[in-house]
Design a protein around this motif. Structure first.
Motif, PDB file in Angstrom:
ATOM      1  N   MET A  69       2.132 -16.565  17.286  1.00 25.05           N
ATOM      2  CA  MET A  69       0.715 -16.187  17.198  1.00 25.05           C
ATOM      3  C   MET A  69       0.613 -14.819  16.508  1.00 25.05           C
ATOM      4  N   SER A  70      -0.284 -14.695  15.524  1.00 22.92           N
ATOM      5  CA  SER A  70      -0.433 -13.451  14.788  1.00 22.92           C
ATOM      6  C   SER A  70      -1.181 -12.422  15.624  1.00 22.92           C
ATOM      7  N   GLU A  71      -0.882 -11.161  15.354  1.00 22.51           N
ATOM      8  CA  GLU A  71      -1.547 -10.097  16.073  1.00 22.51           C
ATOM      9  C   GLU A  71      -3.006 -10.007  15.623  1.00 22.51           C
ATOM     10  N   SER A  72      -3.868  -9.590  16.548  1.00 24.71           N
ATOM     11  CA  SER A  72      -5.274  -9.446  16.200  1.00 24.71           C
ATOM     12  C   SER A  72      -5.446  -8.271  15.242  1.00 24.71           C
ATOM     13  N   ARG A  73      -6.421  -8.381  14.361  1.00 21.42           N
ATOM     14  CA  ARG A  73      -6.697  -7.341  13.394  1.00 21.42           C
ATOM     15  C   ARG A  73      -7.414  -6.175  14.063  1.00 21.42           C
ATOM     16  N   THR A  74      -7.041  -4.945  13.692  1.00 21.36           N
ATOM     17  CA  THR A  74      -7.737  -3.785  14.214  1.00 21.36           C
ATOM     18  C   THR A  74      -9.056  -3.614  13.467  1.00 21.36           C
ATOM     19  N   PRO A  75     -10.040  -2.940  14.073  1.00 24.83           N
ATOM     20  CA  PRO A  75     -11.300  -2.692  13.358  1.00 24.83           C
ATOM     21  C   PRO A  75     -11.092  -1.967  12.036  1.00 24.83           C
ATOM     22  N   LEU A  76     -10.134  -1.004  11.982  1.00 25.78           N
ATOM     23  CA  LEU A  76      -9.886  -0.303  10.726  1.00 25.78           C
ATOM     24  C   LEU A  76      -9.334  -1.257   9.676  1.00 25.78           C
ATOM     25  N   ALA A  77      -8.409  -2.136  10.072  1.00 19.12           N
ATOM     26  CA  ALA A  77      -7.868  -3.109   9.124  1.00 19.12           C
ATOM     27  C   ALA A  77      -8.964  -4.015   8.582  1.00 19.12           C
ATOM     28  N   GLU A  78      -9.896  -4.405   9.442  1.00 16.66           N
ATOM     29  CA  GLU A  78     -11.010  -5.251   9.004  1.00 16.66           C
ATOM     30  C   GLU A  78     -11.905  -4.496   8.022  1.00 16.66           C
ATOM     31  N   LEU A  79     -12.138  -3.209   8.273  1.00 16.02           N
ATOM     32  CA  LEU A  79     -12.947  -2.412   7.357  1.00 16.02           C
ATOM     33  C   LEU A  79     -12.233  -2.256   6.013  1.00 16.02           C
ATOM     34  N   LEU A  80     -10.934  -2.000   6.041  1.00 14.87           N
ATOM     35  CA  LEU A  80     -10.183  -1.869   4.794  1.00 14.87           C
ATOM     36  C   LEU A  80     -10.195  -3.178   4.008  1.00 14.87           C
ATOM     37  N   ASP A  81     -10.132  -4.299   4.706  1.00 22.89           N
ATOM     38  CA  ASP A  81     -10.248  -5.595   4.026  1.00 22.89           C
ATOM     39  C   ASP A  81     -11.621  -5.732   3.377  1.00 22.89           C
ATOM     40  N   LEU A  82     -12.653  -5.234   4.042  1.00 25.34           N
ATOM     41  CA  LEU A  82     -14.011  -5.302   3.514  1.00 25.34           C
ATOM     42  C   LEU A  82     -14.132  -4.490   2.219  1.00 25.34           C
ATOM     43  N   LEU A  83     -13.369  -3.408   2.124  1.00 26.71           N
ATOM     44  CA  LEU A  83     -13.399  -2.555   0.936  1.00 26.71           C
ATOM     45  C   LEU A  83     -12.441  -3.021  -0.154  1.00 26.71           C
ATOM     46  N   ASP A  84     -11.620  -4.011   0.146  1.00 25.05           N
ATOM     47  CA  ASP A  84     -10.674  -4.538  -0.840  1.00 25.05           C
ATOM     48  C   ASP A  84     -11.368  -5.647  -1.634  1.00 25.05           C
ATOM     49  N   LEU A  85     -12.121  -5.265  -2.657  1.00 28.15           N
ATOM     50  CA  LEU A  85     -12.950  -6.198  -3.406  1.00 28.15           C
ATOM     51  C   LEU A  85     -12.113  -7.154  -4.250  1.00 28.15           C
ATOM     52  N   GLU A  86     -12.642  -8.338  -4.428  1.00 26.78           N
ATOM     53  CA  GLU A  86     -12.025  -9.326  -5.312  1.00 26.78           C
ATOM     54  C   GLU A  86     -12.493  -9.068  -6.744  1.00 26.78           C
ATOM     55  N   ARG A  87     -11.552  -9.017  -7.677  1.00 28.82           N
ATOM     56  CA  ARG A  87     -11.906  -8.823  -9.087  1.00 28.82           C
ATOM     57  C   ARG A  87     -12.216 -10.178  -9.705  1.00 28.82           C
TER      58      ARG A  87
END
Length: 299
Positions: free
Chosen positions: A1-19
């Motif tokens: 089972m994968s570890e749950s994502r931290t709120p900071l990791a989720e925010l960083l994913d939100l800022l990682d835009l798709e080109r």
């Protein structure tokens, strides 16, 4: 089972835009405390898009933005970058954020190559050690009974979970009971976690501070009128425009003091002015924002 994502990791994913294309990027959205996209998210994503078209040795030194329409948290946002100017010292970009075929946000950003010059700054105001102040997790449950909707406290906690944000004095939703107060507010903040590896980039630190800068800047407007704000339900508001100047390097994962005040409010609008300092007293950013601040009409 994968570890749950931290709120900071989720925010960083939100800022990682798709080109999507050379100068077109796609970003995900999420709901904030109110049922629209948080303005700081759109501003930070737009700055990411602009920064990805600029050489790494030219950090952002300013941005000027307008919030045009409420964002739909259920739909992606397209960011189109115009390469306005590539000069010897300065680079300028314009970004338009679009949802459902309509622009919701417009940003102009300027980037500068490193340069020597005159230097001075205002001194840092006094503030207590951030570690002596209550966290949001400690503060929100104390005042949940003040909110217009019991779920607001939970949504506010979720919206700010990626950031360790600590009020020096009571936040407006708690201070309103005491009546009008001096239009000043201070918060300490840093990300709830450290940026390392590939994500330890100056652009990302700048975008994270841009994200946080929209969270509390209009608090001082509310304090001047003894209002608790949108979470209490005695004010209806939204960001209208936002400007930032970045003066010196900083890290978003280290303590920053956000010193805020409101010089004026009129015509259904309130103005907030903020200065951001590092813990050792360096002035690293200045912020100005105007927001719609309206008192709901009684039925």
């Amino acid at each position: 089972m994968s570890e749950s994502r931290t709120p900071l990791a989720e925010l960083l994913d939100l800022l990682d835009l798709e080109r999507v294309e050379r100068d077109v990027f796609r970003g995900a959205s999420r709901c904030a405390v109110v049922p629209r996209v948080f303005g700081g998210q759109v501003a930070a994503q737009a700055l990411v898009a602009a920064g990805r078209t600029v050489p790494d040795d030219r950090p952002a030194h300013s941005l000027h933005a307008y919030f045009l329409r409420p964002g739909d948290p259920g739909a992606p946002i397209l960011y189109t970058v115009d390469r306005i100017r590539d000069g010897r010292s300065f680079t300028t970009r314009r970004v338009v954020a679009v949802q459902h075929g309509q622009p919701i946000f417009h940003l102009s950003a300027s980037f500068q190559a490193a340069e020597e010059g005159l230097e001075h700054q205002e001194p840092m105001p006094s503030a207590p050690d951030p570690r002596s102040l209550p966290t949001s997790e400690e503060l929100l449950p104390r005042h949940a009974h003040l909110f217009s909707d019991p779920s607001v406290a939970r949504r506010l906690a979720e919206a700010r979970a990626a950031v360790d944000l600590r009020y020096v004095n009571e936040p407006p939703y708690a201070a309103a009971a005491g009546g009008k107060r001096e239009p000043r507010s201070q918060v300490w903040f840093r990300t709830n976690g450290t940026l390392d590896g590939e994500r330890d980039q100056p652009l990302l630190h700048t975008c994270l501070v841009t994200y946080v800068s929209d969270m509390t800047l209009l608090d001082s407007v509310l304090l001047a009128h003894g209002r608790g704000g949108w979470v209490v339900g005695d004010v209806v508001g939204a960001s209208l425009d936002h400007a930032m100047w970045f003066h010196r390097p900083f890290r978003a994962d280290e303590w920053l003091l956000y010193d805020q005040q409101s010089p004026t409010a009129q015509g259904g609008r309130g103005l907030g002015h903020g200065r951001i300092f590092t813990a050792d007293g360096r002035l690293v950013a200045s912020v100005i924002q105007e927001g719609a601040v309206r008192v709901p009409r009684s039925r």
